[in-house]
Design a protein around this motif. Structure first.
Motif, PDB file in Angstrom:
ATOM      1  N   TYR A   1       2.737   2.156  -3.458  1.00 36.65           N
ATOM      2  CA  TYR A   1       2.054   2.949  -4.495  1.00 36.65           C
ATOM      3  C   TYR A   1       2.434   4.425  -4.374  1.00 36.65           C
ATOM      4  N   ARG A   2       2.476   4.915  -3.153  1.00 37.12           N
ATOM      5  CA  ARG A   2       2.821   6.320  -2.915  1.00 37.12           C
ATOM      6  C   ARG A   2       4.258   6.599  -3.326  1.00 37.12           C
ATOM      7  N   GLU A   3       5.163   5.675  -3.042  1.00 39.14           N
ATOM      8  CA  GLU A   3       6.573   5.868  -3.404  1.00 39.14           C
ATOM      9  C   GLU A   3       6.761   5.819  -4.916  1.00 39.14           C
TER      10      GLU A   3
ATOM     11  N   HIS B   1      -2.934   3.480   3.063  1.00 42.34           N
ATOM     12  CA  HIS B   1      -1.519   3.673   3.368  1.00 42.34           C
ATOM     13  C   HIS B   1      -1.328   4.597   4.563  1.00 42.34           C
ATOM     14  N   GLN B   2      -2.273   5.527   4.777  1.00 38.93           N
ATOM     15  CA  GLN B   2      -2.195   6.385   5.952  1.00 38.93           C
ATOM     16  C   GLN B   2      -2.419   5.581   7.235  1.00 38.93           C
TER      17      GLN B   2
ATOM     18  N   SER C   1       0.828  -1.205   0.000  1.00 35.97           N
ATOM     19  CA  SER C   1       0.000   0.000   0.000  1.00 35.97           C
ATOM     20  C   SER C   1       0.865   1.259   0.000  1.00 35.97           C
ATOM     21  N   GLN C   2       1.883   1.279   0.829  1.00 34.57           N
ATOM     22  CA  GLN C   2       2.788   2.433   0.889  1.00 34.57           C
ATOM     23  C   GLN C   2       3.643   2.544  -0.367  1.00 34.57           C
TER      24      GLN C   2
ATOM     25  N   GLN D   1      -7.230   6.908   4.093  1.00 33.20           N
ATOM     26  CA  GLN D   1      -6.671   6.039   3.075  1.00 33.20           C
ATOM     27  C   GLN D   1      -5.874   4.906   3.726  1.00 33.20           C
TER      28      GLN D   1
ATOM     29  N   ASP E   1      -6.665   2.907  -1.578  1.00 37.53           N
ATOM     30  CA  ASP E   1      -5.480   3.571  -2.140  1.00 37.53           C
ATOM     31  C   ASP E   1      -5.726   4.134  -3.533  1.00 37.53           C
TER      32      ASP E   1
ATOM     33  N   SER F   1      -3.396   7.265  -4.602  1.00 35.41           N
ATOM     34  CA  SER F   1      -1.971   6.977  -4.777  1.00 35.41           C
ATOM     35  C   SER F   1      -1.745   5.981  -5.908  1.00 35.41           C
TER      36      SER F   1
ATOM     37  N   ALA G   1       4.532   6.658  -7.086  1.00 41.64           N
ATOM     38  CA  ALA G   1       3.961   7.909  -7.588  1.00 41.64           C
ATOM     39  C   ALA G   1       4.969   9.048  -7.510  1.00 41.64           C
TER      40      ALA G   1
ATOM     41  N   ASP H   1       0.750   3.809   7.949  1.00 42.07           N
ATOM     42  CA  ASP H   1       1.743   4.725   8.523  1.00 42.07           C
ATOM     43  C   ASP H   1       1.524   4.825  10.033  1.00 42.07           C
TER      44      ASP H   1
END
Length: 650
Positions: A115-117, A351-352, A112-113, A349, A197, A200, A119, A355
């Motif tokens: 995807y943000r990286e 990934h949040q 999940s995290q 979300q 997600d 992201s 991006a 975190d």
């Protein structure tokens, strides 16, 4: 000029090319774009194209049969699969277990995290999540079969500490889902049970030069969507597909519930009580590990029973339940509704949420347990020829302050009788679950012990605790024989207390409620004061206590002073102030009372509460009275401070 991005599902499916990497959204049956998956399956079965896709998903997306990612379980369609939870996608699992595809099982939160990286065009996720588990490259690096050879996870050293690096890769296509779209591709999610997600993932695909395809249930006119409701902006969306109702159910168990969409709150009696069986016994014992004000995660399956027990005991509003896809507060749903919730406080979300979890935000997590061994290792990901996958288990179990693993003592055929304060084993399960070595390490006992985690293992007939030396058998159920019913069905002999295991609370095995609420909120002052003679430490449990007047302050002073006089010497003190209530006009009187006790009876005092406001208010009041506050967020931090003070020269 306005561009109309609405296309058919079959038209959208033609955009995938051989070798593409496809990222698919969803959590179990929540937010899974079945219209798009069905169209991709139709295209492949009709044309044998596209081929050799790489499929990426964080949470398991399926019903355990035909829907969700099971639609893609065809040889030739997929070359590689990178997934968090595999238990609900048996058609993909079979391909992986039979070496037909390259296959990875990585922690759900890390995917999940990631995807943000991706991006942000960063090199990947750097995390301690997965160390000393099967995801660690020193074990299998998350690889599922011999065909899988590329390392997607590497061990690195940063500032003298070990970390895992989950590597980034481009995403060519993202399959996403929302509720409403406009012709420009702006997406809202007002009828979805989760946000997940989507944003992201869309950014990851777009910034990889890829395509974003979103399934919705309806289309609105241009310019009519409220901008604050848009979860995925149209600049990130290439195609919008309007789904047939059967392919856009809110969850795989529920076509649509306004409660899952937070349109309404359900009455308290909507939660059904559990029958008194082994599952409820386990959930009841686990519920004793709740505390007022704690932030809690409940895993799927057996741990879901803790919510039912907490509701029955009227303590649900005293804690905050969360689930990994982003739910905060309320009551989590179960089965194929899992992931959705009713009466939620907030929805963030995915990934949040991870975190928050990875940073230690959880006070306690209740998780399942398929296998356990003498070191306290737990396996939920691969056992008895089944590929379940880790899901969010590794993120959650590794970082919660306290972890409670729940499971029956044996499996497959276990029958018990519960009542009148005792447990009787009618028929033993065919499979032992407490083994010499687990088949796969999803939670590392030694790693948890090294980090000072509080870890319990709760079954219907006994409770074990993790120690530096392995598992300690601390409690057994009334009516159960230690040798015949417990030790005879373990592949190892656990540590035993010198005085023998204590009996589990008899209330757990009776039909009547446990009366936990009274225990949580209405403890007498005597019950709130505990002295550990070996450590010379006085524990004051003021959690949930209300000090409303000078008279209340005087009651506290008299009770603590009475106990200190009985002890007969100065003591070190730890005070739990979670959900402690005290109006402003009483704070000075309370601080004066604390000063009095410190001058006469205390050596060092440490305090803790999760409330930032209370830490500031109480800290200011004590400081005005010349008292060093020493107020921390967690009991662990308070204990560590006290231990350091005890070792320091006095």
């Amino acid at each position: 000029m306005t561009k109309n991005k609405i296309v058919s599902a079959d038209e959208a499916a033609t955009l995938l090319r051989d070798g593409d990497t496809l990222a698919n959204a969803g959590f179990v049956g929540n937010g899974t774009p079945d219209e798009l998956l069905a169209a991709l399956e139709r295209r492949f079965l009709a044309t044998s194209a596209p081929r050799d896709l790489t499929l990426v998903f964080a949470a398991g997306q399926g019903d355990g049969k035909e829907r969700g990612l099971n639609r893609l379980g065809h040889e030739g369609l997929l070359r590689r699969v990178i997934g968090g939870h595999w238990g609900l996608v048996p058609k993909l699992s079979r391909l992986a277990l039979h070496d037909k595809i390259e296959a990875y099982n990585l922690p759900q939160g890390c995917i999940s995290q990631l995807y943000r990286e991706i991006a942000g065009k960063r090199p990947g996720v750097f995390s301690k999540v997965g160390l000393s588990t099967f995801v660690d490259p020193r074990q299998s690096g998350g690889k599922i079969n011999p065909r899988t050879v590329e390392d997607l996870v590497e061990l690195i050293t940063l500032n003298g500490e070990e970390w895992l690096h989950y590597k980034s890769f481009p995403i060519h296509v993202a399959f996403l889902r929302g509720t409403t779209a406009d012709p420009e591709g702006n997406i809202t999610m007002e009828r979805e049970s989760l946000v997940l997600d989507g944003l992201s993932m869309a950014m990851a695909a777009k910034n990889s030069g890829g395509i974003v395809i979103v399934q919705v249930e309806r289309v609105a006119a241009s310019g009519t969507l409220h901008p604050r409701q848009v979860q995925i902006p149209g600049i990130l969306v290439d195609c919008v597909v309007v789904a047939a109702p059967q392919n856009h159910m809110q969850t795989y168990a529920t076509a649509y519930s306004p409660a899952f969409a937070s349109e309404l709150r359900v009455p308290p009696d909507a939660v059904v009580s559990m029958p008194l069986d082994a599952r409820k016994v386990i959930a009841r014992r686990a519920a004793f590990e709740l505390s007022v004000g704690s932030v809690v995660n409940l895993g799927i399956g057996m741990p879901e029973g803790v919510a039912s027990v907490a509701h029955e005991e009227r303590v649900l509003e005293l804690v905050t339940l969360t689930t990994e896809p982003g739910v905060i507060g309320g009551i989590p749903a179960s089965g194929l509704d899992f992931g959705a919730a009713v009466n939620t406080q907030a929805l963030i979300q995915q990934h949040q949420q991870f975190d928050f979890y990875d940073g230690g935000g959880l006070d306690v997590a209740f998780l399942g347990m398929a296998q356990c061994d003498r070191q306290g290792n737990v396996n939920v990901s691969r056992f008895n020829g089944r590929l379940a996958g880790a899901g969010g288990f590794i993120n959650i179990s590794q970082n919660a302050r306290k972890v409670v693993f729940l499971g029956t003592f044996t499996s497959d055929g276990l029958e018990v009788a519960v009542g009148n304060g005792v447990l009787r084993i009618l028929r033993e399960g065919r499979h032992k679950k407490l083994l010499e070595h687990v088949e796969q390490v999803t939670f590392s006992g030694p790693y948890g012990a090294k980090r000072g985690q509080q870890v319990l293992y709760v079954t219907e007939r006994c409770v074990l605790r993790l120690t530096d030396d392995g598992l300690l058998l601390t409690e057994i159920a009334p009516g159960v024989d230690l040798e015949d019913d417990i030790l005879a069905h373990m592949a190892f002999r656990p540590l035993l207390p010198p005085e023998g295991p204590a009996l589990m609370d008899e209330r757990i095995f009776q039909a009547e409620p446990l009366a936990l609420r009274a225990e949580f909120l209405h403890l007498s002052m005597e019950e709130r004061i505990h002295y550990d003679d070996k450590r010379g430490t006085l524990f004051l449990n003021f959690a949930g206590m209300q000090v409303r007047s000078r008279r209340d302050v005087e009651v506290v002073r008299q009770s603590v002073e009475r106990r200190c006089r009985t002890i007969g010497r100065r003591v070190d003190v730890i005070v739990n102030y979670d959900t402690f209530e005290m109006p402003e006009d009483v704070a000075d009187d309370y601080a004066r009372m604390v000063r009095y006790l410190m001058d006469r009876y205390y050596n060092t005092v440490s305090r803790y509460t999760t409330s930032v406001f209370l830490r500031m208010k109480l800290g200011d009041a004590l400081t005005r009275r010349g008292v060093a506050p020493h107020i921390f967020e967690t009991r662990d931090e308070a204990s560590q401070f006290l231990e350091a003070e005890q070792k320091a020269p006095r």
